[in-house]
Design an enzyme around this catalytic site. Structure first.
Site, PDB file in Angstrom:
ATOM      1  N   CYS A 436       0.827  -1.206   0.000  1.00  0.00           N
ATOM      2  CA  CYS A 436       0.000   0.000   0.000  1.00  0.00           C
ATOM      3  C   CYS A 436       0.864   1.260   0.000  1.00  0.00           C
ATOM      4  O   CYS A 436       0.369   2.357  -0.221  1.00  0.00           O
ATOM      5  CB  CYS A 436      -0.927   0.011   1.222  1.00  0.00           C
ATOM      6  SG  CYS A 436      -0.048  -0.031   2.799  1.00  0.00           S
ATOM      7  N   GLU A 482      -2.455   1.038  -4.587  1.00  0.00           N
ATOM      8  CA  GLU A 482      -1.884  -0.258  -4.215  1.00  0.00           C
ATOM      9  C   GLU A 482      -1.033  -0.760  -5.377  1.00  0.00           C
ATOM     10  O   GLU A 482      -1.400  -0.602  -6.549  1.00  0.00           O
ATOM     11  CB  GLU A 482      -3.023  -1.250  -3.947  1.00  0.00           C
ATOM     12  CG  GLU A 482      -2.682  -2.353  -3.003  1.00  0.00           C
ATOM     13  CD  GLU A 482      -2.940  -2.017  -1.542  1.00  0.00           C
ATOM     14  OE1 GLU A 482      -2.673  -2.883  -0.696  1.00  0.00           O
ATOM     15  OE2 GLU A 482      -3.423  -0.896  -1.256  1.00  0.00           O
TER      16      GLU A 482
END
Length: 489
Positions: A436, A482
């Site tokens: 992330c 992401e």
């Protein structure tokens, strides 16, 4: 719901060990065009110029929480694509010198790999299924204001601004926040702005699922109140949200956690169920997942389907188009598995899934989720990955079939001992890294996975090479994205 139903890009299928990308990809290089530099500089100047005194508080909060809200979604995706290429350029630049010094493999074979265009989120607005609203002084000075902070405690200029206008917040979350603010202003207790200055009412977390079911978790500092006094205020809270004005929220679950710490687990201070059901349930790619009060779950359910479908296809590629559930066999090692989503979704394609997770409640949720979906080839091990994994590796050396690893760590990245264990296990030829924050601590992990063996750092075993990158937009209107990276050796 398959990836092809939400986006024109399907990650891959494998035929004769060749990768086929069904949408034009970017063959990654470290070159950045002058036009990109000018565009990036222009965007930085525009964002800097946007912070002027004539903006409303609502605009300032939107600029802080959702900085890309002024851009079209196409412009957001272009910005994120450029950012991912910058991050990968940094990785490739740091590896190139090391790769050239490794005479066991030609550098020219290592320096380029395909990068797919950012896979878009199917939902752009109101996508968050979890929001935590703070309590502090509002624009009008009222300390019982619920929203998000601007400013900082260090500078003494914190202002709490209502979140009603934020594009990423669903209406149900905004409604619960408004009602909680109304409750606070009716309560005889003061809010807890700083632990040492007293007060009791703290933030509220709201969780929802795709079916619209809603869970609220209210955090409370008991200070010097007796158990009986706390019980009175818990009863008032429950009354407000079940039979009072807050009943408009139609809460399916109302939790209460009293704690003297900023954050604590269920084990440290139990979540007390005041009303309704103890769990929410969410469905992803045909699998059902139980969500407890403090369980991690991707905040964008629709985009999570894109993410997990991508990860599944990279971990266990299908041999032909349309064979989403075809069995490939082997073992999938799921490090930092959370509530088991990746392993459970991939389970029909493999013989065995082994998950490792630090949070004990998450392990219990993962075990329950496997049983809930009649999945019998998954096991989940509690503990720190850096402790569990090295001991597990000796057992995995003798497993039949392919051994694939997927890692999905927090922003802190993987512990060095985990990276060392992954490199030492020669049976792992394929590793999928979900990050992330790829430009944070994960970058260190990438380098350690791919660098030449280094005895001083205890990095033994053959190095991995990045072979494919797939950015997935989980957070529209924000710069975050992401990144799924496939490493092979």
């Amino acid at each position: 719901m398959s990836l092809t139903a939400t986006c024109s890009t399907s990650v891959m299928f494998v035929r004769r060990n060749m990768f086929y990308l069904r949408r034009t990809c970017v063959l990654f290089s470290t070159f950045v065009s002058p036009a990109d530099k000018v565009r990036a500089g222009s965007q930085r100047r525009q964002r800097k110029a946007a912070w002027t005194d004539d903006l409303s508080w609502e605009e300032r909060l939107a600029d802080a929480v959702t900085p890309l809200w002024r851009l079209s979604y196409e412009e957001q995706l272009e910005l994120k694509q450029n950012n991912q290429q910058r991050i990968l350029s940094e990785l490739l630049g740091s590896l190139s010198a090391d790769l050239r010094s490794d005479f066991t493999a030609p550098a020219s074979a290592k320096l380029n790999f395909p990068v797919l265009p950012v896979l878009p989120s199917p939902v752009k607005d109101g996508y968050r299924n979890k929001s935590t609203f703070s309590v502090n002084k509002g624009v009008d000075g009222n300390p019982k204001t619920v929203g998000f902070y601007l400013g900082s405690g260090r500078h003494g200029n914190i202002v709490c601004v209502n979140a009603d206008h934020l594009l990423n917040m669903p209406e149900k979350h905004k409604l619960v926040a408004r009602c909680y603010q109304d409750f606070l202003r009716l309560s005889s207790l003061e809010p807890c702005l700083l632990f040492h200055t007293g007060g009791h009412w703290r933030e509220v977390t709201v969780r929802t699922n795709a079916q619209g079911h809603t869970m609220a978790i209210v955090y409370f500092h008991p200070q010097m109140l007796t158990t009986e006094e706390v019980a009175v205020h818990k009863a008032e809270l429950m009354e407000y949200f079940t039979r009072g004005p807050g009943s408009v929220c139609q809460l399916d679950s109302l939790f209460f956690q009293e704690s003297t710490m900023t954050r604590c687990t269920h084990e440290e201070s139990p979540y007390q169920l005041l009303h309704g059901q103890p769990y929410l349930y969410e469905e992803v790619l045909g699998f059902k997942f139980r969500i407890s009060a403090d369980a991690f779950f991707q905040v964008n359910q629709a985009a999570a389907q894109v993410l997990y479908n991508t990860v599944r296809d990279l971990c266990v590629p299908v041999t032909e188009e349309g064979a989403a559930q075809s069995k490939t066999g082997g073992t999938l090692l799921d490090v930092c598995c959370g509530t088991g989503a990746i392993g459970i979704i991939a389970s029909p394609r493999v013989d065995r899934v082994i998950g490792i997770e630090l949070v004990e409640q998450a392990v219990r949720d993962a075990t329950h989720n496997a049983a809930l979906n009649n999945v019998t080839n998954c096991e989940f091990l509690p503990g720190k990955a850096e402790v569990v994994l090295p001991a597990l590796m000796s057992q995995l050396s003798s497993v039949a079939g392919a051994l694939t690893a997927v890692v999905n760590p927090s922003r802190a990245g993987l512990h060095p001992k985990v990276v060392r264990a992954l490199r030492r296990q020669a049976a792992i030829r394929r590793l999928v890294f979900v990050s992330c924050k790829p430009d944070g601590e994960a970058m260190r992990n990438f380098r350690e996975l791919c660098c030449a063996p280094d005895e001083e750092k205890k990095l033994t075993g053959h190095a991995f090479s990045p072979t494919l990158a797939v950015p997935v937009d989980m957070f529209p209107h924000t710069p975050h994205c992401e990144l799924v990276l496939l490493f092979e050796r």
